[in-house]
Design a protein around this motif. Structure first.
Motif, short mmCIF file in Angstrom:
data_model
loop_
_atom_site.label_atom_id
_atom_site.label_comp_id
_atom_site.label_asym_id
_atom_site.label_seq_id
_atom_site.Cartn_x
_atom_site.Cartn_y
_atom_site.Cartn_z
N ASN A 11 0.82 -1.21 0.00
CA ASN A 11 0.00 0.00 0.00
C ASN A 11 0.85 1.26 0.00
O ASN A 11 0.56 2.21 -0.72
CB ASN A 11 -0.92 0.01 1.21
CG ASN A 11 -1.82 -1.19 1.29
OD1 ASN A 11 -1.83 -1.90 2.29
ND2 ASN A 11 -2.58 -1.47 0.23
N TRP A 64 -5.12 -0.12 -4.16
CA TRP A 64 -4.80 0.59 -2.93
C TRP A 64 -3.29 0.76 -2.76
O TRP A 64 -2.74 0.55 -1.69
CB TRP A 64 -5.42 -0.12 -1.74
CG TRP A 64 -6.92 -0.08 -1.78
CD1 TRP A 64 -7.74 -0.96 -2.40
CD2 TRP A 64 -7.75 0.92 -1.22
NE1 TRP A 64 -9.06 -0.57 -2.25
CE2 TRP A 64 -9.09 0.58 -1.53
CE3 TRP A 64 -7.52 2.08 -0.47
CZ2 TRP A 64 -10.18 1.35 -1.13
CZ3 TRP A 64 -8.59 2.84 -0.07
CH2 TRP A 64 -9.90 2.48 -0.38
N LEU A 78 -9.60 8.13 2.30
CA LEU A 78 -8.65 7.03 2.40
C LEU A 78 -7.53 7.15 1.38
O LEU A 78 -6.35 6.92 1.69
CB LEU A 78 -9.39 5.70 2.22
CG LEU A 78 -10.32 5.32 3.37
CD1 LEU A 78 -11.42 4.39 2.88
CD2 LEU A 78 -9.54 4.68 4.50
N ILE A 82 -3.56 7.57 2.41
CA ILE A 82 -2.52 6.64 1.95
C ILE A 82 -1.37 7.39 1.29
O ILE A 82 -0.19 7.07 1.50
CB ILE A 82 -3.13 5.61 0.98
CG1 ILE A 82 -4.07 4.66 1.75
CG2 ILE A 82 -2.04 4.80 0.27
CD1 ILE A 82 -4.97 3.84 0.86
N LEU A 97 -2.37 4.36 9.20
CA LEU A 97 -3.72 4.67 8.75
C LEU A 97 -4.71 4.50 9.89
O LEU A 97 -4.77 3.45 10.53
CB LEU A 97 -4.10 3.73 7.60
CG LEU A 97 -5.52 3.84 7.06
CD1 LEU A 97 -5.75 5.19 6.39
CD2 LEU A 97 -5.79 2.70 6.06
N GLY A 124 -11.06 7.68 6.65
CA GLY A 124 -9.63 7.48 6.86
C GLY A 124 -8.93 8.76 7.27
O GLY A 124 -9.21 9.84 6.75
N HIS A 187 -1.35 -1.22 7.28
CA HIS A 187 -1.67 -1.52 5.89
C HIS A 187 -3.12 -1.11 5.65
O HIS A 187 -3.78 -0.58 6.56
CB HIS A 187 -1.50 -3.01 5.62
CG HIS A 187 -2.45 -3.86 6.40
ND1 HIS A 187 -2.37 -4.00 7.77
CD2 HIS A 187 -3.53 -4.59 6.01
CE1 HIS A 187 -3.35 -4.78 8.19
NE2 HIS A 187 -4.06 -5.15 7.15
N VAL A 188 -3.62 -1.34 4.46
CA VAL A 188 -5.02 -1.05 4.16
C VAL A 188 -5.82 -2.35 4.31
O VAL A 188 -5.70 -3.25 3.47
CB VAL A 188 -5.18 -0.49 2.73
CG1 VAL A 188 -6.65 -0.25 2.42
CG2 VAL A 188 -4.38 0.80 2.57
N LEU A 190 -8.52 -4.03 3.50
CA LEU A 190 -9.64 -3.86 2.58
C LEU A 190 -10.84 -4.74 2.94
O LEU A 190 -11.98 -4.27 2.92
CB LEU A 190 -9.18 -4.15 1.15
CG LEU A 190 -10.24 -3.96 0.06
CD1 LEU A 190 -10.82 -2.54 0.10
CD2 LEU A 190 -9.64 -4.24 -1.32
#
Length: 220
Positions: A11, A64, A78, A82, A97, A124, A187-188, A190
């Motif tokens: 990401n 992402w 978001l 990022i 994040l 985010g 991390h993202v 998801l």
């Protein structure tokens, strides 16, 4: 091993040419800023360069990546978080994040109509480590949009948290409030974010929506 929130990952791919070029633009050929100076420059650059766009939400993991996000003309909270995290990590500033549930009192009408409420999930934001403490910042709403909504742009000094505008410029109309904080992430996440959306927005619970697709909220 303790997480340092400095590592590059899928990401936050800050060694990519796209992110390195962003850093050069922010530095404007001057690289002797303190971490605080650079963090502030980066915050304002991300806040105002990408107009806020809440309508596109990708459920594709590879979307992402900061390097891919940087090439889009606009982004939601978001996306912009990022980008800022990647830029900060590249300059050896720990960043992670943050995810939350927020209530937008001056919400986008058609999103309310489609989803039945003015709660936004996931929202985010960025947590960064400056001057020996974690501070939070939200570079989501660009200055032009704030002027349109009669809301003061969200300023950030790198010392105090800067998360939302409680009221519009009149001081009489509520703008945004945080309802729940889901914590910080390296991390993202998801799949987790999609679960939050499905729990909050019943229209997304049907089999028509799944990981691997792009949600165009204007068409749902």
């Amino acid at each position: 091993m303790q997480t340092t929130y400095l590592d590059e990952n899928t990401n936050f791919d800050f060694s990519s040419d796209a992110i390195q070029n962003l850093i050069k633009t922010i530095e404007n050929n001057i690289s002797d800023d303190t971490p605080l100076d650079f963090a502030l420059k980066a915050y304002y650059y991300i806040r105002d360069t990408w107009p806020y766009n809440p309508y596109r939400f990708s459920l594709i993991e590879n979307d992402w990546r900061a390097s891919k996000i940087s090439k889009r003309p606009s982004g939601h909270c978001l996306d912009k978080a990022i980008l800022l995290i990647s830029i900060l990590r590249a300059k050896n500033i720990p960043a992670r994040l943050g995810l939350a549930k927020v209530k937008n009192h001056i919400a986008v009408d058609d999103i309310i109509e489609k989803f039945g409420n003015d709660v936004l999930v996931p929202h985010g934001y960025v947590e960064m480590f400056l001057n020996d403490k974690w501070v939070k910042a939200t570079p989501a709403f660009n200055k032009t949009l704030c002027e349109k909504l009669n809301v003061r742009p969200l300023e950030f000094d790198g010392i105090e948290d800067s998360l939302f505008q409680a009221y519009d410029c009149s001081g009489n109309i509520k703008f945004m409030e945080y309802l729940e904080d889901y914590g910080g992430f390296d991390h993202v996440p998801l799949a987790y974010m999609f679960d939050l959306m499905k729990t909050t927005y019943p229209p997304l619970q049907t089999g028509d929506f799944e990981l691997g697709m792009i949600l165009d909220l204007k068409k749902i």
